[in-house]
Design an enzyme around this catalytic site. Structure first.
Site, PDB file in Angstrom:
ATOM      1  N   ALA A 282      -2.036  -6.793   0.082  1.00 24.81           N
ATOM      2  CA  ALA A 282      -2.524  -8.162   0.303  1.00 24.81           C
ATOM      3  C   ALA A 282      -2.613  -8.549   1.782  1.00 24.81           C
ATOM      4  CB  ALA A 282      -1.614  -9.154  -0.425  1.00 24.81           C
ATOM      5  N   HIS A 283      -1.731  -7.975   2.608  1.00 27.55           N
ATOM      6  CA  HIS A 283      -1.706  -8.447   4.001  1.00 27.55           C
ATOM      7  C   HIS A 283      -2.908  -7.961   4.818  1.00 27.55           C
ATOM      8  CE1 HIS A 283      -0.102  -4.885   6.337  1.00 27.55           C
ATOM      9  NE2 HIS A 283       0.312  -4.513   5.146  1.00 27.55           N
TER      10      HIS A 283
ATOM     11  N   ASN B  61      -8.128   3.820   8.827  1.00 27.81           N
ATOM     12  CA  ASN B  61      -7.608   2.611   9.478  1.00 27.81           C
ATOM     13  C   ASN B  61      -7.685   2.670  10.995  1.00 27.81           C
ATOM     14  OD1 ASN B  61      -5.611   4.624   8.515  1.00 27.81           O
ATOM     15  ND2 ASN B  61      -4.246   3.537   9.901  1.00 27.81           N
TER      16      ASN B  61
ATOM     17  N   GLY C 112       0.804  -1.218   0.000  1.00 29.27           N
ATOM     18  CA  GLY C 112       0.000   0.000   0.000  1.00 29.27           C
ATOM     19  C   GLY C 112       0.840   1.272   0.000  1.00 29.27           C
ATOM     20  N   THR C 113       1.918   1.269   0.755  1.00 25.30           N
ATOM     21  CA  THR C 113       2.734   2.484   0.867  1.00 25.30           C
ATOM     22  C   THR C 113       3.311   2.873  -0.494  1.00 25.30           C
ATOM     23  OG1 THR C 113       3.292   1.912   3.142  1.00 25.30           O
ATOM     24  CG2 THR C 113       4.744   3.494   2.049  1.00 25.30           C
TER      25      THR C 113
ATOM     26  N   CYS D 262      -3.359  12.682  23.088  1.00 21.31           N
ATOM     27  CA  CYS D 262      -2.116  13.283  23.574  1.00 21.31           C
ATOM     28  C   CYS D 262      -1.189  12.124  23.912  1.00 21.31           C
ATOM     29  CB  CYS D 262      -2.358  14.082  24.839  1.00 21.31           C
ATOM     30  SG  CYS D 262      -3.733  15.195  24.685  1.00 21.31           S
TER      31      CYS D 262
ATOM     32  N   GLN E  46      -7.713  -0.292   3.320  1.00 21.44           N
ATOM     33  CA  GLN E  46      -8.559  -0.978   4.316  1.00 21.44           C
ATOM     34  C   GLN E  46      -9.862  -1.504   3.714  1.00 21.44           C
ATOM     35  OE1 GLN E  46      -7.897  -1.830   7.464  1.00 21.44           O
ATOM     36  NE2 GLN E  46      -5.965  -0.755   7.718  1.00 21.44           N
TER      37      GLN E  46
END
Ligand code: PLP
Length: 377
Positions: free
Chosen positions: A200-201, A151, A71-72, A329, A179
């Site tokens: 895929a993961h 996500n 995805g990245t 926070c 997602q």
């Protein structure tokens, strides 16, 4: 010690059938798909069959699917190439986007190549469509990146409506669908989306493989330079068994989509009910309790601010419950989350994301809630 895994939005366990197929294929299809001999041609066939199968599932053409390392890379390729190759000087995203989207956009802004606008969001993280129109009307040709589902809090955006607005204003539309692919049906003929990302993961396939969907209306140059793989669009020897596993995971997901959605929604509702009836002061993030407008795989909640709550994630792990979290926070036990602080900057209540898959059971949820009660008592 008994342990339960409720962190499926981070990654899912691989399906045993896929592990079996991959390990067989590692023996039989080791050849480089670029080799012209019969071994190579067999590997090439695996890659091309996977592409066809994925394209069919999304109702698009195989020429729109480009395999990546996940995805990245898919998000980075869409953003960097979509912006550079179309000489875009203005981009829009949401503060709740994944870092795979935010960081490349922020880099381009820091380099002075684009002006970056953040779209208004409501308290659930839903983007404002009137604001999108306003931003598009007041700026030059724009690159819009709005994720399909968040996500961390599970909020779903109406990417059909966003796509139509983008088309009206001639903007390029990228949606991070990491997602949602293989969790929701997609018909690319119905959506005005130029780029989408998949991994895929997130649906019981292996890590390190995914794809970018690029609509036929968009031309870009490759992000990675080198060999001529992926029709000159993504250099590097193909991850043959990973690609076959990605396609198999998607086929399995879509074949059983209806029953799995029903089953996982049942688990999520069960946990919501238990939080409401057996614990006090549990709050639900975003649209988490609205089954139709949030990921059925994600239940994001926050707990009262107490000493024990500060280290909640850590304590749950010790008790055998794997989930993930982040506070608005930064506190001792969990890292600050740009998503939680984006929707509720003042809150000090610790947020926990439980995320489910078809391999979870009601017993897993009973176990997790029992451990939470133990901690709070
Ligand atoms: N985008 C979203 C919404 C995600 O949830 C993730 C995974 O955590 C990514 C992008 C990155 O995908 P990958 O892990 O395949 O690089």
């Amino acid at each position: 010690m008994k342990r339960v895994y409720l962190d499926n939005a981070a990654t899912t366990p691989m399906a045993p059938e896929i592990i079996q197929m991959m390990s067989e294929m590692m023996k039989t299809h080791f050849a480089n798909p670029s080799s012209v001999h019969s071994f190579g041609r067999e590997s090439k066939t695996v890659v091309e069959n996977a592409r066809k199968s994925i394209a069919n599932l999304l109702n698009t053409s195989p020429g729109s699917i480009f395999f990546t390392s996940g995805g990245t890379e898919a998000d980075n390729m869409a953003i960097k190439c979509g912006i550079d190759d179309h000489k875009i000087t203005h981009a829009i995203t949401s503060k709740l986007s994944h870092h795979a989207v935010l960081y490349p956009l922020e880099d381009l802004e820091a380099e002075g190549r684009i002006k970056l606008s953040y779209i208004d969001i409501d308290e659930s993280g839903v983007v404002s469509l009137p604001h999108l129109k306003e931003l598009l009307a007041n700026n030059p040709r724009t690159f819009v990146s709005i994720m399909h589902a968040n996500n961390e809090i599970g909020t779903i955006q109406d990417i059909k409506a966003i796509g139509e607005i983008c088309k009206e204003y001639n903007a390029i539309f990228h949606s991070d669908t990491v997602q949602t692919i293989a969790h929701f049906p997609f018909d690319m003929k119905e959506l005005n989306v130029d780029f989408m990302a998949a991994s895929a993961h997130k649906f019981h396939g292996p890590k390190g493989v995914g794809f970018v969907y690029i609509s036929e209306n968009i031309q870009i140059k490759p992000l990675l330079r080198g060999g001529a793989q992926e029709r000159n669009m993504r250099a590097g020897t193909e991850n043959v068994y990973g690609i076959a596993a990605l396609a198999m995971a998607m086929e399995m997901a879509y074949e059983h989509l209806e029953e799995e959605v029903k089953y996982i929604k049942g688990l999520k509702s069960y946990m919501i009910e238990k939080f409401k009836t057996e614990m006090q002061d549990v709050q639900f993030y975003g649209k988490c309790t609205d089954m139709d407008n949030s990921l059925y795989t994600v239940l994001s909640v926050n707990f009262p601010e107490t000493d024990i709550a500060e280290m909640l994630l850590f304590n749950l792990d010790i008790l055998g419950v794997a989930c993930s979290g982040g506070s608005a926070c930064a506190s001792g036990g969990s890292k600050s989350s740009h998503v939680l602080s984006g929707i509720n900057p003042e809150s000090k209540r610790p947020g926990i994301r439980f995320s489910f898959s078809k391999y979870n059971t009601k017993e897993d949820i009973d176990f997790a809630v029992a451990k939470l009660k133990e901690l709070f008592n």
